[in-house]
Design an enzyme around this catalytic site. Structure first.
Site, mmCIF file in Angstrom:
data_model
loop_
_atom_site.group_PDB
_atom_site.id
_atom_site.type_symbol
_atom_site.label_atom_id
_atom_site.label_comp_id
_atom_site.label_asym_id
_atom_site.label_seq_id
_atom_site.Cartn_x
_atom_site.Cartn_y
_atom_site.Cartn_z
ATOM 1 N N ASP A 270 0.883 -1.166 0.000
ATOM 2 C CA ASP A 270 0.000 0.000 0.000
ATOM 3 C C ASP A 270 0.919 1.213 0.000
ATOM 4 O OD1 ASP A 270 -1.580 2.145 0.637
ATOM 5 O OD2 ASP A 270 -2.703 1.115 2.223
ATOM 6 N N TYR B 116 0.897 -0.024 14.847
ATOM 7 C CA TYR B 116 0.006 -0.006 13.706
ATOM 8 C C TYR B 116 0.612 0.776 12.556
ATOM 9 C CZ TYR B 116 -3.710 0.903 10.522
ATOM 10 O OH TYR B 116 -4.452 0.973 9.382
ATOM 11 N N LYS C 239 -2.712 -2.527 7.342
ATOM 12 C CA LYS C 239 -3.042 -3.947 7.454
ATOM 13 C C LYS C 239 -2.224 -4.737 6.436
ATOM 14 C CE LYS C 239 -5.029 -6.806 9.882
ATOM 15 N NZ LYS C 239 -4.603 -6.949 11.261
HETATM 16 C C1 F6R Z 1 -6.324 0.935 6.087
HETATM 17 C C2 F6R Z 1 -7.546 0.623 6.830
HETATM 18 C C3 F6R Z 1 -8.445 1.706 7.286
HETATM 19 C C4 F6R Z 1 -7.794 2.680 8.256
HETATM 20 C C5 F6R Z 1 -8.799 3.762 8.700
HETATM 21 C C6 F6R Z 1 -8.151 4.829 9.560
HETATM 22 O O1 F6R Z 1 -5.987 -0.082 5.202
HETATM 23 O O2 F6R Z 1 -7.830 -0.504 7.036
HETATM 24 O O3 F6R Z 1 -9.601 1.146 7.856
HETATM 25 O O4 F6R Z 1 -7.279 2.007 9.358
HETATM 26 O O5 F6R Z 1 -9.340 4.405 7.561
HETATM 27 O O6 F6R Z 1 -7.089 5.366 8.876
HETATM 28 P P1 F6R Z 1 -6.274 6.658 9.341
HETATM 29 O O7 F6R Z 1 -5.805 6.415 10.734
HETATM 30 O O8 F6R Z 1 -5.200 6.753 8.337
HETATM 31 O O9 F6R Z 1 -7.252 7.811 9.286
HETATM 32 MG MG MG Z 2 -5.035 -2.488 1.991
HETATM 33 MG MG MG Z 3 -4.085 0.219 3.564
#
Ligand code: F6R
Ligand code: MG
Ligand code: MG
Length: 389
Positions: A16, A233, A236
């Site tokens: 990603d 974190y 994913k």
């Molecule tokens: C990324 C994912 C999303 C993020 C969520 C919060 O692959 O699974 O669910 O974890 O959108 O993202 P941030 O912390 O970047 O705002």
């Molecule tokens: Mg992804």
């Molecule tokens: Mg991602």
């Protein structure tokens, strides 16, 4: 040696490196940037062929070559493609640009640096069908259940019972991603031991599957767990897998069949929720609802003289409509739990948490409570489980 008899390697390397409209989908210009790097490498003969695609916010490089698994040339090439795509992501101001490239220094292998890697080397059969699976918003252990069904469950794979070439069964290589250990278990003889491990998909991950009678590689999964690499974190894992099909391996239809059941996987929203794994065609390989639900794409290729003929977008088929509908139904059901387990993951698996801060703030307000017994806390799975005669 002729190309037909040389061992070909299929490498699927993904990362990603930034996406459009949050963590929703890869921007086409980043796909182009990566494709340009791979096209140049193909011209120079570093790789034989390639196909670049995306699933959700993950950029996927599917490559064939003759350099074997873990080749510094191939990993270096993937790294360069991700770097070039990241440049574009930064220019466009895409979200989380460069997210999965955890290090600035490439030293011969992308494993441990952020990208996910699934690679297998084999002598091409006269006709060599493979299926490349790519998932978003989940973890490598999401493949445990479908791989078990494909290679060990006769209610899924008729060939285990009626094809003499598969009747001896398969051997599963299972990784303990916490301890960095690996064990090989044979099916059907050791099914119950196998299930005892892989039913804990956050820790025990099927890495490879081999056909028992000749030790031919049948499947491989990317096993990188980003939070275990970075210690926090960072996104994913969103795993990929390669499965060989037909002529003594499970038929393509047997390989796809487990995905008609949208099983619950970890990794939805903030890497902290369980949700159903929805099989989709490329056109639906984007995550919207609650950043999901988790999706999986299956691309079928014929590997021919090292070339990738295809792809066939295998879940883009009304035969999977019911699975998608069921996944949507389960998604609704799970969502109604809001912040409660088992929709929300257990505290040890969550990738976002405020629990330590909350506990710290409340520490002086916790007062002694009379439970009426002395609690015995089980520390790990190995120690848990009552002993029954
Ligand atoms: C990324 C994912 C999303 C993020 C969520 C919060 O692959 O699974 O669910 O974890 O959108 O993202 P941030 O912390 O970047 O705002
Ligand atoms: Mg992804
Ligand atoms: Mg991602």
């Amino acid at each position: 040696m002729s190309e037909e008899r040389r061992k070909v390697t299929v490498s699927v390397i993904k990362a990603d490196i930034g996406s459009l409209a949050g963590h929703h989908k890869v921007h086409p210009d980043t796909i182009l940037a990566a494709s340009r790097v791979l096209a140049e490498a193909k011209k120079k003969g570093v790789i034989k062929d390639f196909y670049v695609t995306h699933v959700g916010d993950d950029l996927q490089l599917i490559m064939t070559h003759y350099k074997g698994v873990d080749s510094p040339d191939i990993h270096g090439l993937a790294w360069e493609a991700f770097k070039e795509a990241t440049k574009v992501a930064k220019e466009l101001g895409l979200y989380a640009a460069g997210q999965d490239l955890l290090s600035d220094a490439f030293s011969g292998n992308v494993r441990g640096l952020g990208p996910g890697v699934a690679e297998m080397e084999f002598v091409e059969r006269p006709a060599e069908p493979i299926v490349v699976f790519m998932a978003d918003k989940t973890e490598p252990g999401a493949f445990n259940l479908p791989l078990y069904k494909i290679f060990a469950d006769p209610f899924n794979t008729a060939g285990l019972v009626i094809d003499p070439r598969m009747h001896d069964g398969f051997v599963f290589e299972v990784l303990d991603v916490f301890e960095g250990k690996m064990v090989r278990l044979a099916a059907p003889e050791e099914l119950y031991d196998l299930l005892a491990l892989i039913g804990t998909p956050g820790r025990y991950v099927i890495k490879r599957v081999y056909r028992k009678r000749d030790n031919e590689i049948a499947a491989v999964v990317s096993s990188e767990r980003l939070n275990l690499i970075a210690g926090k974190y960072v996104g994913k894992d969103d795993p990929v897998a390669i499965v060989r099909a037909q002529s003594g391996f499970p038929a393509v239809g047997e390989v796809l069949e487990p995905f008609s059941f949208p099983h619950l996987v970890a990794g939805w929203m903030r890497g902290s929720h369980h949700g159903p794994l929805m099989p989709v065609g490329l056109k639906d390989a984007k995550c919207t609802r609650f950043d999901g639900p988790p999706r999986i794409v299956a691309l079928g290729f014929q590997v021919h003289n090292g070339n990738l003929i295809g792809p066939a977008d295998l879940f883009d088929d009304p035969a999977f409509d019911e699975a998608r509908r069921l996944a949507q139904f389960i998604a609704d059901y799970m969502r109604r739990h809001g912040p409660f387990m088992p929709h929300r993951l257990g505290p040890e698996e969550m990738e976002y948490t405020t629990l330590p801060q909350v506990l710290e703030r409340l520490k002086d307000r916790f007062v002694k409570a009379e439970l009426g017994y002395k609690p015995v806390i089980k520390r790990s799975e190995e120690l848990s489980g009552a002993e029954h005669d």
